[in-house]
Design an enzyme around this catalytic site. Structure first.
Site, PDB file in Angstrom:
ATOM      1  CD  GLU A 130      -3.083  -0.643   0.049  1.00 18.49           C
ATOM      2  OE1 GLU A 130      -2.670  -0.539  -1.125  1.00 18.49           O
ATOM      3  OE2 GLU A 130      -4.276  -0.523   0.349  1.00 18.49           O
ATOM      4  CB  THR A 182      -5.017   8.338  -4.182  1.00 20.23           C
ATOM      5  OG1 THR A 182      -5.577   7.275  -4.943  1.00 20.23           O
ATOM      6  CG2 THR A 182      -5.160   8.001  -2.717  1.00 20.23           C
TER       7      THR A 182
HETATM    8  P1  ADP Z   1      -6.992   1.486  -5.449  1.00 20.85           P
HETATM    9  O1  ADP Z   1      -7.664   2.344  -4.395  1.00 20.85           O
HETATM   10  O2  ADP Z   1      -7.988   0.929  -6.425  1.00 20.85           O
HETATM   11  O3  ADP Z   1      -6.103   0.453  -4.839  1.00 20.85           O
HETATM   12  P2  ADP Z   1      -4.746   3.177  -5.807  1.00 20.85           P
HETATM   13  O4  ADP Z   1      -4.711   4.452  -6.589  1.00 20.85           O
HETATM   14  O5  ADP Z   1      -4.583   3.246  -4.322  1.00 20.85           O
HETATM   15  O6  ADP Z   1      -6.077   2.422  -6.253  1.00 20.85           O
HETATM   16  O7  ADP Z   1      -3.604   2.168  -6.293  1.00 20.85           O
HETATM   17  C1  ADP Z   1      -3.317   1.963  -7.621  1.00 20.85           C
HETATM   18  C2  ADP Z   1      -1.849   2.367  -7.874  1.00 20.85           C
HETATM   19  O8  ADP Z   1      -0.984   1.287  -7.525  1.00 20.85           O
HETATM   20  C3  ADP Z   1      -1.634   2.641  -9.355  1.00 20.85           C
HETATM   21  O9  ADP Z   1      -0.740   3.741  -9.456  1.00 20.85           O
HETATM   22  C4  ADP Z   1      -0.936   1.391  -9.861  1.00 20.85           C
HETATM   23  O10 ADP Z   1      -0.063   1.638 -10.938  1.00 20.85           O
HETATM   24  C5  ADP Z   1      -0.143   0.936  -8.642  1.00 20.85           C
HETATM   25  N1  ADP Z   1       0.096  -0.522  -8.662  1.00 20.85           N
HETATM   26  C6  ADP Z   1       1.273  -1.150  -8.657  1.00 20.85           C
HETATM   27  N2  ADP Z   1       1.127  -2.486  -8.676  1.00 20.85           N
HETATM   28  C7  ADP Z   1      -0.193  -2.732  -8.687  1.00 20.85           C
HETATM   29  C8  ADP Z   1      -0.985  -3.922  -8.695  1.00 20.85           C
HETATM   30  N3  ADP Z   1      -0.429  -5.138  -8.702  1.00 20.85           N
HETATM   31  N4  ADP Z   1      -2.312  -3.782  -8.683  1.00 20.85           N
HETATM   32  C9  ADP Z   1      -2.893  -2.558  -8.658  1.00 20.85           C
HETATM   33  N5  ADP Z   1      -2.213  -1.399  -8.645  1.00 20.85           N
HETATM   34  C10 ADP Z   1      -0.859  -1.469  -8.660  1.00 20.85           C
END
Ligand code: ADP
Length: 312
Positions: A130, A182
């Site tokens: 995260e 975010t």
């Molecule tokens: P969510 O709230 O849907 O998790 P976020 O914006 O917090 O969305 O997280 C997505 C971010 O994490 C994006 O920038 C994405 O490129 C990065 N990321 C890296 N690896 C992954 C993964 N395996 N799955 C999803 N997001 C990823």
């Protein structure tokens, strides 16, 4: 004996459960990512690309890899994992896409290692994922993924997670296909609060926890109001107020922004109401000309699931 290869079903999760900003979250059945993992003779982590999304395959940049790097520090020397992720939870949708990968990876790894780590340790490892996604370690998507159901994260330092009981609840989620960064959703939050608003908020948090525990749907509904975050953040989501009002008029108990948006979720007592609510959400976005996707599902009491397979 631990399995040689594992298939992982890592469901989406709803964090910031209305009045429970940063402390209450729950797991969904749909959408869910699929992951395939196996032990590797090569120490370290190898991530195969998901052709659908352009996510990093370097372990330290992919949330699944970052979580596994943390786990490897506590695992037997020389351990290696190979993994393949098929994303069904769109990154940035607000239903815990990054948490599904981070938590799914550590749950899968633990199964391959013969379940040597506790759930609390798995949450600690997954929070490193995260941190890669959003810059901060938070557990309100990770914990419901790992524990299932509704979870209270009373504290991060030290980690204190309380899985909560809940009655049958039907969940409707709408994901308008717009981007809410975010960082923007975080930047607009007020740094100072009025005591009178804070009092109403903690009354609702306590009411929601009591309502879930007592299986009192009316109390749950009365407590699903957010005086602090939603008034500020909802302006980033087109049609938010109208959707909320129409869904409640059609019998939803209540709901709000899922994670930091743009998805909106509503809780209902019956499947029939949850489907009516989905139709209301669709009607608003059809009229506004915003592309969207809806899910009608229930709270997932089991969370992330693994299944032994021969190879991947
Ligand atoms: P969510 O709230 O849907 O998790 P976020 O914006 O917090 O969305 O997280 C997505 C971010 O994490 C994006 O920038 C994405 O490129 C990065 N990321 C890296 N690896 C992954 C993964 N395996 N799955 C999803 N997001 C990823």
């Amino acid at each position: 004996m631990a399995a040689k290869a594992i298939k992982v079903y890592a469901p989406g999760t709803v964090a910031n459960m209305v009045c429970g900003f940063d402390v209450l979250g729950f797991a969904l059945h749909e959408p869910a990512d699929e992951m395939w993992m196996q032990l590797s003779d090569t120490p370290g982590i190898q991530i195969h690309p998901d052709p659908q999304y352009n996510l990093p395959t370097e372990p330290e940049k992919n949330v699944a890899g970052a979580a596994l790097i943390a786990l490897l520090e506590a695992a037997p020397a020389g351990t290696g994992f190979e993994l393949k992720i098929t994303k069904h939870i769109k990154p940035g949708s607000g239903v815990g896409s990054s948490a599904a990968s981070a938590a799914g990876a550590v749950v899968g790894a633990n199964a391959l290692l013969g379940n040597i780590f506790s759930k609390e340790q798995l949450v600690q490892f997954a929070m490193f994922g995260e941190k890669v996604a959003s810059g901060v370690k938070h557990a309100d998507n990770i914990a419901p993924g790992i524990y299932g159901g509704v979870t209270l994260i009373r504290s991060i330092h030290p980690l204190d997670i309380i899985p909560l009981p809940s009655p049958d609840l039907h969940v409707t989620v709408v994901h308008p296909q717009i981007e809410v960064r975010t960082a923007d959703a975080r930047a607009i939050l007020k740094k100072q609060l009025l005591l009178k608003d804070a009092i109403k908020q903690w009354g609702n948090v306590a009411g929601l926890v009591a309502g879930l525990t007592l299986k009192d749907y009316d109390l749950i509904g009365r407590s699903l109001e957010d005086y602090l975050i939603e008034p500020v953040r909802s302006i980033l989501i087109p049609g938010f107020d109208e959707i909320k009002q129409r869904c409640k008029e059609k019998g939803a108990l209540g709901g709000g922004i899922s994670g930091s948006g743009p998805s909106i979720f509503m809780l209902s007592k019956t499947a029939e109401t949850a489907h009516t609510v989905a139709a209301e959400m669709s009607a608003v976005y059809e009229r506004l000309g915003v592309d969207y996707h809806t899910y009608v599902t229930t709270i997932n009491q089991l969370g992330i699931r693994t299944e032994a397979i021969d190879s991947f």
